[in-house]
Design an enzyme around this catalytic site. Structure first.
Site, PDB file in Angstrom:
ATOM      1  N   GLU A 169       4.418   9.776   8.458  1.00  0.00           N
ATOM      2  CA  GLU A 169       4.504  10.371   7.122  1.00  0.00           C
ATOM      3  C   GLU A 169       3.672  11.640   7.146  1.00  0.00           C
ATOM      4  O   GLU A 169       2.460  11.596   6.970  1.00  0.00           O
ATOM      5  CB  GLU A 169       3.990   9.420   6.033  1.00  0.00           C
ATOM      6  CG  GLU A 169       4.919   8.300   5.676  1.00  0.00           C
ATOM      7  CD  GLU A 169       4.497   7.581   4.387  1.00  0.00           C
ATOM      8  OE1 GLU A 169       3.702   8.163   3.611  1.00  0.00           O
ATOM      9  OE2 GLU A 169       4.966   6.459   4.176  1.00  0.00           O
ATOM     10  N   GLU A 198       1.959   0.812   5.450  1.00  0.00           N
ATOM     11  CA  GLU A 198       0.546   1.117   5.178  1.00  0.00           C
ATOM     12  C   GLU A 198      -0.219  -0.151   4.777  1.00  0.00           C
ATOM     13  O   GLU A 198      -0.961  -0.173   3.789  1.00  0.00           O
ATOM     14  CB  GLU A 198       0.427   2.194   4.093  1.00  0.00           C
ATOM     15  CG  GLU A 198       0.866   3.561   4.589  1.00  0.00           C
ATOM     16  CD  GLU A 198       0.509   4.693   3.635  1.00  0.00           C
ATOM     17  OE1 GLU A 198       0.108   5.748   4.114  1.00  0.00           O
ATOM     18  OE2 GLU A 198       0.643   4.496   2.409  1.00  0.00           O
TER      19      GLU A 198
END
Length: 586
Positions: free
Chosen positions: A234, A158
């Site tokens: 995710e 991320e």
């Protein structure tokens, strides 16, 4: 040998479309004797892949150590995945977030303030490359083309939420290839135009992280990646908890509907998480977006498998969804019976302030050090100095990270908490031995405060005058402090007890099983069973039980040690039939 590649529209295994149905299972949050059980339960839910992060700081607690043994045996974990007929995704970071202490980055790396954080700074990159070399020595031989389970490796994590240093991402990707990783490389970012642009890199396959509005968010991902398979790397099917807040849950039906929409759109998925496990020891991280919020010990995450590895309503709902799209093997696991419930009194109090010499050796510091400036960077330390003044007076620190209990001549004066932004305390008198017990409650794992030092920051003053001449006693919490002699008689505690104090007990369950230790009536502290650190407890909740894995227990007598740092109103260890993770109202 199998070849795993990226096609025009799909992942391809030996040229045939392969949908990744993955679940996150962190080996470092599960006792190693339970890995095979958790992997098998993932397979029986319909998953074909297991994903795991790799925590740099757990493997390398010091610069000269890289531990791949016991619960950190990544190679064994991946081979167990292969033995179950499943594939694997490895996400080595170096930054992993994961609600893990410092996001997985080792604290020792930042003792030099000039070292960069998640950017192309030479000292940081050199350390990262040395770390990745050790990880890829394990992973490279276990790639699919060598007959192993690994089909994807992620670069960073991320990154678009943190920075946009393409030189840094390129250096990580090139080093990964140079280390022998030939499977497709991925990135993951939240599906916004800004984050996908900042965190992606040409040649790396972009994936997204989200838990709802799948069609909309996959469309955003597609704008940034016109070809190749769509993947939610995710899929947030639950959430984590902070001390002092509520226990997060999401309705199983709602999560299942979101998963169904994602699979109906043709995307691959990685459930975050399939099974969360536990932040054993002192491994929990924290968030700080203006207020410091430490993460609890449990990483139950309201996942399909609960903290003790038992299937939940969400497990069965997800299994039904997956069965609509893909074959699901075998039968689901049966429900677990209740754990043994019993009580045992705690005794043998050993108070830190009565005999600190039994807890370790003190070292002299002229100026007040941070915890990072103390040998071993302890999570707990007692710092003492002499003061002499008429009083009343004001004791002040530059900043408290994260909890400071203040004593004068052994008597408690008060406490300062980071989340309350407290740094000053009034003293009714200012003559005697001043002692400060400093606790690290977990390093921030997300955002710009990564890598910051812990302890008392910026020195101490008394009525504006600097305090010097500190004796520092670091308390090693990797094992119970050895304060009792072999021949010491055991003595019960007659009533409430004030910390800091160690207490102990012996217990023998009537059968071998996982246990749930109820910490109600206790204040704040740490627990060990047979030398294995279960983690922190805190009366502020929401978590009330600590999970005790069955493999930690012995036949016959087992040793329980509790370090109470606050005040314990009921010095009794109660074992409950199941977990109690707290209230769920907002």
């Amino acid at each position: 040998m199998p070849e795993f590649t990226i096609g025009e529209h799909d992942f391809l295994l030996d040229g045939e479309p392969f949908r990744v149905l993955s679940g996150a299972l962190h080996y470092f949050r599960v006792h190693p004797e339970l890995w095979a059980d958790r992997i098998d339960k993932a397979r029986r839910m319909g998953l074909n892949t297991i994903e795991t992060y790799v925590p740099w700081n757990a493997h390398a607690p010091r610069p000269d150590v890289f531990d791949l043994t016991g619960g950190l045996d990544l190679g064994r974990f991946l081979r167990l995945v292969a033995d179950a007929g499943m594939r694997a995704i490895v996400r080595p970071g170096p930054y992993i977030c994961a609600e893990w202490d410092n996001g997985g980055l080792p604290a020792w790396l930042f003792r030099d303030p000039a070292v960069g954080v998640r950017r192309a700074e030479p000292r940081y990159l050199a350390a990262v490359k040395a770390y990745l070399d050790r990880v890829y020595e394990v992973v490279a031989p276990l790639q699919a083309q060598h007959g192993g389970p690994v089909i994807l490796v992620q670069v960073e994590n991320e990154y678009g939420a943190f920075g946009d240093d393409k030189t840094y991402l390129k250096a990580l990707a090139e080093h990964t290839r140079d280390a022998g990783i030939t499977v497709p490389l991925t990135t993951v970012d939240q599906p916004t135009d800004e984050m996908l642009a900042a965190g992606g890199l040409e040649g790396l396959h972009r994936t997204a992280s989200f838990g709802s509005r799948a069609v909309e968010r996959l469309a955003t991902l597609r704008r940034h990646q016109p070809t190749g398979p769509l993947m939610c790397a995710e899929f947030w099917n639950g959430w984590f908890d902070h001390w002092g807040a509520h226990h997060h849950t999401t309705p199983a039906a709602d999560s299942a509907a979101e998963l169904d929409a994602l699979l109906a759109a043709g995307a691959s998925v990685n459930l975050y998480v399939f099974h969360g496990g536990t932040n054993f020891g002192l491994t929990s991280g924290a968030n700080d977006k203006g207020v410091y919020q430490p993460t609890v010990t449990s990483y139950d995450y309201d996942a399909p498998l609960d903290e003790a590895g038992n299937p939940t309503a969400k497990y069965h709902a997800f299994r039904e969804v997956i069965a609509r799209h893909h074959p699901v093997p075998g039968e689901p696991p049966p429900a677990a019976p209740p754990s043994p419930a019993f009580t045992v009194p705690l005794g043998d109090p050993a108070r830190l302030l009565d005999a600190p010499g039994k807890w370790g050796a003190r070292r002299r510091h002229d100026a007040l050090p941070t915890l990072d400036e103390v040998d071993g960077a302890p999570r707990l330390a007692l710092l003492t100095t002499r003061v002499a003044g008429p009083g009343p007076a004001v004791l002040c620190f530059g900043e408290v990270r994260d909890h400071a209990s203040v004593f004068l001549d052994g008597h408690p004066v008060g406490a300062l908490l980071r989340e309350h932004h407290q740094r000053a305390l009034g003293l009714g008198r200012a003559t005697g031995e001043l002692a400060v017990l400093v606790e690290d409650h977990g390093r921030v794992n997300y955002g710009p405060r990564l890598g910051e030092p812990k302890g008392l920051i910026g020195g101490a003053t008394l009525d504006g005058e600097p305090l010097t001449g500190w004796d520092v006693l670091p308390v090693d919490l990797s094992a119970p402090p050895a304060v009792w002699e072999d021949g010491d008689e055991r003595a019960p505690v007659g009533g409430p007890v004030a910390g800091p104090v160690l207490l102990r007990a012996r217990f023998a369950p009537d059968r071998h099983a996982d246990l749930h230790l109820d910490t109600s009536g206790w204040g704040r502290g740490v627990v060990w069973v047979n030398g294995f650190c279960l983690g922190r407890y805190w009366s502020r909740g929401p978590q009330r039980t600590l999970y005790v894995p069955g493999p930690v227990l012995r036949a016959g007598d087992n040793d329980l040690v509790v370090l109470e740092l606050g005040a314990m109103t009921d010095p009794t260890a109660r074992f409950a039939p199941g977990p109690m993770l707290g209230h769920t109202e907002v």
